[in-house]
Write an enzyme that holds these catalytic residues in place. Structure first.
Site, PDB file in Angstrom:
ATOM      1  N   LYS A 155       3.666   8.520   9.058  1.00 51.73           N
ATOM      2  CA  LYS A 155       3.316   7.939  10.350  1.00 51.73           C
ATOM      3  C   LYS A 155       4.225   8.447  11.487  1.00 51.73           C
ATOM      4  O   LYS A 155       3.993   9.531  11.971  1.00 51.73           O
ATOM      5  CB  LYS A 155       3.240   6.419  10.222  1.00 51.73           C
ATOM      6  CG  LYS A 155       2.121   6.053   9.209  1.00 51.73           C
ATOM      7  CD  LYS A 155       1.537   4.685   9.297  1.00 51.73           C
ATOM      8  CE  LYS A 155       0.260   4.615   8.451  1.00 51.73           C
ATOM      9  NZ  LYS A 155       0.366   3.894   7.185  1.00 51.73           N
ATOM     10  N   TYR A 174       0.853  -1.190   0.000  1.00 50.50           N
ATOM     11  CA  TYR A 174       0.000   0.000   0.000  1.00 50.50           C
ATOM     12  C   TYR A 174       0.880   1.227   0.000  1.00 50.50           C
ATOM     13  O   TYR A 174       1.809   1.335   0.810  1.00 50.50           O
ATOM     14  CB  TYR A 174      -0.904   0.009   1.240  1.00 50.50           C
ATOM     15  CG  TYR A 174      -1.850   1.189   1.299  1.00 50.50           C
ATOM     16  CD1 TYR A 174      -2.858   1.342   0.342  1.00 50.50           C
ATOM     17  CD2 TYR A 174      -1.748   2.159   2.300  1.00 50.50           C
ATOM     18  CE1 TYR A 174      -3.727   2.431   0.388  1.00 50.50           C
ATOM     19  CE2 TYR A 174      -2.612   3.231   2.358  1.00 50.50           C
ATOM     20  CZ  TYR A 174      -3.604   3.370   1.402  1.00 50.50           C
ATOM     21  OH  TYR A 174      -4.470   4.440   1.450  1.00 50.50           O
ATOM     22  N   ASP A 188       9.082   2.718   0.256  1.00 53.13           N
ATOM     23  CA  ASP A 188       8.018   3.339   1.041  1.00 53.13           C
ATOM     24  C   ASP A 188       8.196   2.851   2.475  1.00 53.13           C
ATOM     25  O   ASP A 188       7.832   1.728   2.816  1.00 53.13           O
ATOM     26  CB  ASP A 188       6.662   2.933   0.469  1.00 53.13           C
ATOM     27  CG  ASP A 188       5.506   3.556   1.240  1.00 53.13           C
ATOM     28  OD1 ASP A 188       5.741   4.035   2.371  1.00 53.13           O
ATOM     29  OD2 ASP A 188       4.374   3.538   0.724  1.00 53.13           O
TER      30      ASP A 188
HETATM   31  C1  PLP Z   1      -0.170   4.419   5.762  1.00 57.05           C
HETATM   32  C2  PLP Z   1       0.671   4.182   4.562  1.00 57.05           C
HETATM   33  C3  PLP Z   1       0.686   5.064   3.464  1.00 57.05           C
HETATM   34  C4  PLP Z   1      -0.283   6.185   3.327  1.00 57.05           C
HETATM   35  O1  PLP Z   1      -0.129   7.157   4.293  1.00 57.05           O
HETATM   36  P1  PLP Z   1      -1.367   8.130   4.622  1.00 57.05           P
HETATM   37  O2  PLP Z   1      -0.789   9.131   5.543  1.00 57.05           O
HETATM   38  O3  PLP Z   1      -2.428   7.257   5.213  1.00 57.05           O
HETATM   39  O4  PLP Z   1      -1.807   8.709   3.308  1.00 57.05           O
HETATM   40  C5  PLP Z   1       1.606   4.854   2.458  1.00 57.05           C
HETATM   41  N1  PLP Z   1       2.459   3.819   2.520  1.00 57.05           N
HETATM   42  C6  PLP Z   1       2.463   2.945   3.529  1.00 57.05           C
HETATM   43  C7  PLP Z   1       3.461   1.837   3.539  1.00 57.05           C
HETATM   44  C8  PLP Z   1       1.563   3.089   4.572  1.00 57.05           C
HETATM   45  O5  PLP Z   1       1.530   2.174   5.557  1.00 57.05           O
END
Ligand code: PLP
Length: 436
Positions: free
Chosen positions: A272, A151, A244
């Site tokens: 995060k 994601y 990411d």
């Molecule tokens: C949570 C998440 C996102 C998206 O971040 P948001 O602040 O919710 O838009 C992108 N990449 C990873 C791996 C994530 O866990």
């Protein structure tokens, strides 16, 4: 206590959910909160401190969601709250630069050698979009390779799912996404070396984007050598490698999962923990790539609240807590929790996968290696077990496809209570079991 579907007084949550459902789609502002995957309605939270949250009915839980990993220091950590309070008293947003942003960028840069520069956004979604845009501008190509089950936020191009056959263009993973946009993404199964090699044989790849420690299909670490293969194939294709690290950054260690594995990406996506529970994220990388962004370069990217002073204050205060001692404690907590959960599962078809700071309890005999294997897990049993955990004061992620996030606020007592609850919840799953 603790029969199947054990009693949880949630009447106030239920009433709020009814009201919410009239004015907010599905009653929630982000889908997984709805708890549909575990077959119940959401709990509305009133307050939280340390490792514990309290819902509007007064039920108290040990929390392993911790705002989906943003709260590595736990809820309402005093130094974080104080930093936000101080920042707020000086004004909540200026739309002009501040010293705090510079200090946060410098601190990230000290921790992460790959982060020579960074540009802040308010969400991981935006940061991942910016990383892809930089990669496309740099390479002059459009195609992005991502992994099934990873994601990277909800932008159109990154919400693609695999088409038929390997290494073909992606299909929209949601209505509302243009097929042409999804087709710029190629979706490859995680840990599948052959599929990755095939996908990277074409000459029009701008980037490979991956979570170096995938945690959005449950925790599925890379197979030995897989991150190295990503680096090698990106280089061979003259494409950029984007890690990411929105979850893994500052969680599995001072830097992130890439550095921990000894594989360096060209661009990093952070979020995060970076915002310490407030909205902040960033794209980071070397000067020659980051300076493609406006106003130093021509690649447009902007945000009204980017680098917001409250979020920056929370992020700085959080990072200030994350020294070697903190990581040692978090690793030990995760180890106790992971090993304990595995023991409580006894001979059941359950596997527990952990890395420092996060874990997943899979209702599958073997630890899954890709999304397809997670989809084969016993999702019904996971849901029932989670409901039983809630009734026993443990708030686990309400989906098999998410990770648990212990924090620095989780102590041995929390872990012991969690393991006792887990034992009861497992027992309650047995036919006729009452889990007492
Ligand atoms: C949570 C998440 C996102 C998206 O971040 P948001 O602040 O919710 O838009 C992108 N990449 C990873 C791996 C994530 O866990």
């Amino acid at each position: 206590m603790g029969t199947v579907g054990a009693a949880l007084n949630d009447s106030r949550s239920a009433a709020l959910f009814a009201r919410a459902s009239a004015v907010i789609p599905g009653g929630v502002n982000s889908p997984v909160r709805a708890m549909r995957a575990i077959g119940r309605a959401p709990l509305f939270i009133e307050r939280a401190a340390g490792a514990e949250i309290v819902d509007v009915d007064g039920n108290r839980y040990t929390d392993y969601v911790c705002s989906w990993g943003a709260l590595i220091a736990g809820h309402a950590e005093p130094s974080v709250v104080e930093a936000v309070r101080t920042a707020a008293s000086l004004g909540t947003s200026y739309g002009a630069p501040t010293a705090g942003e510079v200090e946060l960028a410098e601190e990230v840069s000290r921790r992460m050698p790959a982060a020579e520069m960074l540009r802040m956004t308010s969400s991981g979604t935006e940061a991942a979009m910016a990383a892809v845009r930089i990669a496309r501008a740099h390479t002059g190509r459009d195609i992005v390779i991502k992994f099934a089950g990873a994601y990277h936020g909800h932008s159109d191009g990154l919400l693609a799912q695999a088409g038929s056959g390997l290494a073909t263009q992606g299909l929209p993973a949601s209505p509302g996404i243009p097929a042409a946009t999804a087709a710029t993404t190629i979706v490859v199964p995680w840990n599948d070396r052959d599929a990755l090699v095939t996908a990277t044989e074409r000459g029009d790849i701008a980037a490979i984007i991956a979570e170096p420690l995938p945690a959005n299909m449950g925790l599925i670490p890379p197979a030995d050598g897989f991150l190295e293969l990503l680096r090698e194939r990106a280089d061979g294709a003259r494409a950029l490698l984007i890690f990411d690290e929105v979850i893994s950054g500052f969680r599995v260690g001072r830097a992130g999962a890439g550095e921990r594995a000894g594989v360096r990406a060209d661009l990093l996506v952070l979020g995060k923990i970076l915002g310490g529970g407030l909205p902040a994220a960033a794209v980071a990388g070397p000067r020659h790539l980051l300076e493609l962004l406006a106003p130093s370069g021509a690649v447009y990217q902007a945000g009204t609240l980017s680098g917001n002073p409250l979020a920056v204050a929370a992020g700085r205060a959080t990072l200030a807590l994350l020294d070697e001692g903190a990581y040692g404690r978090l690793e030990r907590t995760t180890e106790r929790l992971g090993a304990g959960l595995l023991k409580e599962a006894g001979g059941r078809p359950v596997s527990v996968v952990w890395r420092p700071g996060l874990l997943t309890v899979f209702f599958a005999t073997e630890a899954p290696r890709d999304l397809g294997e997670v989809q084969q897990a016993d999702l019904g049993a996971y849901g029932a077990w989670c409901r039983e955990l809630l009734a026993r004061g443990v708030y686990a992620p309400p989906s098999q496809f998410e990770a648990w996030f212990p924090s620095l606020a989780h102590d041995d007592d929390h872990v012991d209570r969690t393991l006792a609850a887990a034992a009861g919840a497992f027992a309650a799953l047995e036919p006729g079991g009452n889990g007492s």
